[in-house]
Motif scaffolding. Structure first.
Motif, PDB file in Angstrom:
ATOM      1  N   PRO A 179       1.058  -1.566  -0.121  1.00 59.83           N
ATOM      2  CA  PRO A 179       0.286  -0.072  -0.136  1.00 59.83           C
ATOM      3  C   PRO A 179       1.071   0.769  -0.320  1.00 59.83           C
ATOM      4  CG  PRO A 179      -0.687  -1.251   1.639  1.00 59.83           C
ATOM      5  CD  PRO A 179       0.531  -2.486   0.850  1.00 59.83           C
ATOM      6  N   ILE A 180       1.673   0.909   1.094  1.00 59.95           N
ATOM      7  CA  ILE A 180       2.769   1.957   0.456  1.00 59.95           C
ATOM      8  C   ILE A 180       3.487   2.869  -0.620  1.00 59.95           C
ATOM      9  CG2 ILE A 180       5.397   3.313   1.572  1.00 59.95           C
ATOM     10  CD1 ILE A 180       3.574   2.064   4.314  1.00 59.95           C
ATOM     11  N   ALA A 181       4.370   1.527  -1.580  1.00 58.31           N
ATOM     12  CA  ALA A 181       4.272   1.887  -2.681  1.00 58.31           C
ATOM     13  C   ALA A 181       3.740   2.302  -3.760  1.00 58.31           C
ATOM     14  CB  ALA A 181       4.804  -0.194  -2.913  1.00 58.31           C
ATOM     15  N   ILE A 182       2.222   1.580  -3.503  1.00 55.21           N
ATOM     16  CA  ILE A 182       0.883   2.373  -4.267  1.00 55.21           C
ATOM     17  C   ILE A 182       0.816   3.641  -4.077  1.00 55.21           C
ATOM     18  CG2 ILE A 182      -1.156   2.413  -4.982  1.00 55.21           C
ATOM     19  CD1 ILE A 182      -0.780  -0.835  -4.407  1.00 55.21           C
ATOM     20  N   LEU A 183       0.779   4.098  -2.619  1.00 50.95           N
ATOM     21  CA  LEU A 183       0.708   5.431  -2.739  1.00 50.95           C
ATOM     22  C   LEU A 183       1.761   6.267  -3.015  1.00 50.95           C
ATOM     23  CD1 LEU A 183      -1.180   5.165   0.795  1.00 50.95           C
ATOM     24  CD2 LEU A 183      -1.869   5.775  -1.138  1.00 50.95           C
ATOM     25  N   ILE A 184       2.925   6.199  -2.900  1.00 50.38           N
ATOM     26  CA  ILE A 184       3.805   7.011  -3.797  1.00 50.38           C
ATOM     27  C   ILE A 184       4.051   6.810  -5.358  1.00 50.38           C
ATOM     28  CG2 ILE A 184       6.381   7.069  -3.684  1.00 50.38           C
ATOM     29  CD1 ILE A 184       6.864   5.535  -1.480  1.00 50.38           C
ATOM     30  N   VAL A 244       1.326   6.754  -7.193  1.00 45.29           N
ATOM     31  CA  VAL A 244       0.449   7.524  -7.178  1.00 45.29           C
ATOM     32  C   VAL A 244       0.567   8.712  -7.151  1.00 45.29           C
ATOM     33  CG1 VAL A 244      -2.189   8.208  -6.389  1.00 45.29           C
ATOM     34  CG2 VAL A 244      -1.501   5.373  -6.407  1.00 45.29           C
ATOM     35  N   ASN A 245       1.632   9.003  -5.589  1.00 43.10           N
ATOM     36  CA  ASN A 245       1.427  10.864  -6.218  1.00 43.10           C
ATOM     37  C   ASN A 245       2.303  10.620  -6.945  1.00 43.10           C
ATOM     38  OD1 ASN A 245       0.513  11.322  -3.119  1.00 43.10           O
ATOM     39  ND2 ASN A 245       1.783   9.812  -1.411  1.00 43.10           N
ATOM     40  N   VAL A 246       3.113  10.147  -7.622  1.00 48.49           N
ATOM     41  CA  VAL A 246       4.147  10.796  -8.055  1.00 48.49           C
ATOM     42  C   VAL A 246       3.750  10.865  -9.676  1.00 48.49           C
ATOM     43  CG1 VAL A 246       6.394  10.547  -9.602  1.00 48.49           C
ATOM     44  CG2 VAL A 246       6.451   9.656  -7.197  1.00 48.49           C
ATOM     45  N   LEU A 247       2.881   9.910  -9.992  1.00 44.65           N
ATOM     46  CA  LEU A 247       1.907  10.122 -10.827  1.00 44.65           C
ATOM     47  C   LEU A 247       0.501  11.673 -10.759  1.00 44.65           C
ATOM     48  CD1 LEU A 247       0.437   6.789 -12.175  1.00 44.65           C
ATOM     49  CD2 LEU A 247       2.527   8.237 -13.095  1.00 44.65           C
ATOM     50  N   ALA A 248       0.724  11.804 -10.108  1.00 40.44           N
ATOM     51  CA  ALA A 248      -0.144  12.696  -9.666  1.00 40.44           C
ATOM     52  C   ALA A 248       0.608  14.250 -10.014  1.00 40.44           C
ATOM     53  CB  ALA A 248      -1.169  12.884  -8.685  1.00 40.44           C
ATOM     54  N   PHE A 249       1.570  14.537  -9.263  1.00 41.55           N
ATOM     55  CA  PHE A 249       2.710  15.308  -9.676  1.00 41.55           C
ATOM     56  C   PHE A 249       3.585  15.542 -10.901  1.00 41.55           C
ATOM     57  CE2 PHE A 249       7.061  17.024  -9.908  1.00 41.55           C
ATOM     58  CZ  PHE A 249       6.843  18.239  -8.927  1.00 41.55           C
TER      59      PHE A 249
END
Length: 79
Positions: free
Chosen positions: A5-10, A12-17
């Protein structure tokens, strides 16, 4: 257990940025939503601003003013 879950959140955050930086194209709010709206107006110079009269101002709510007192009467309860 929390690695995925932490890897997926990272990710997703990089893609949003990256998306907000404009990599995938301009954001939907980058330009006017209706660029031809001003060109389609009919006689925009006919619009006139008029001050609010005292009679019309009485119907307007006062923003930031004190709350009106409720017309509730109170009395002692019999014991």
């Amino acid at each position: 257990m929390l690695r995925w879950p932490i890897a997926i959140l990272i990710v997703v955050n990089v893609l949003a940025f990256v998306a907000l930086r404009g990599t995938f194209g301009p954001t939907p709010t980058a330009g006017g939503r209706e660029p031809n709206r001003l060109n389609r107006q009919i006689h925009p110079s006919w619009l006139k601003v008029q001050p609010v009269s005292a009679a019309d101002a009485a119907d307007q709510a006062v923003v930031g003013g004190p709350a009106p007192e409720a017309p509730i009467s109170t009395s002692e309860l019999p014991q």
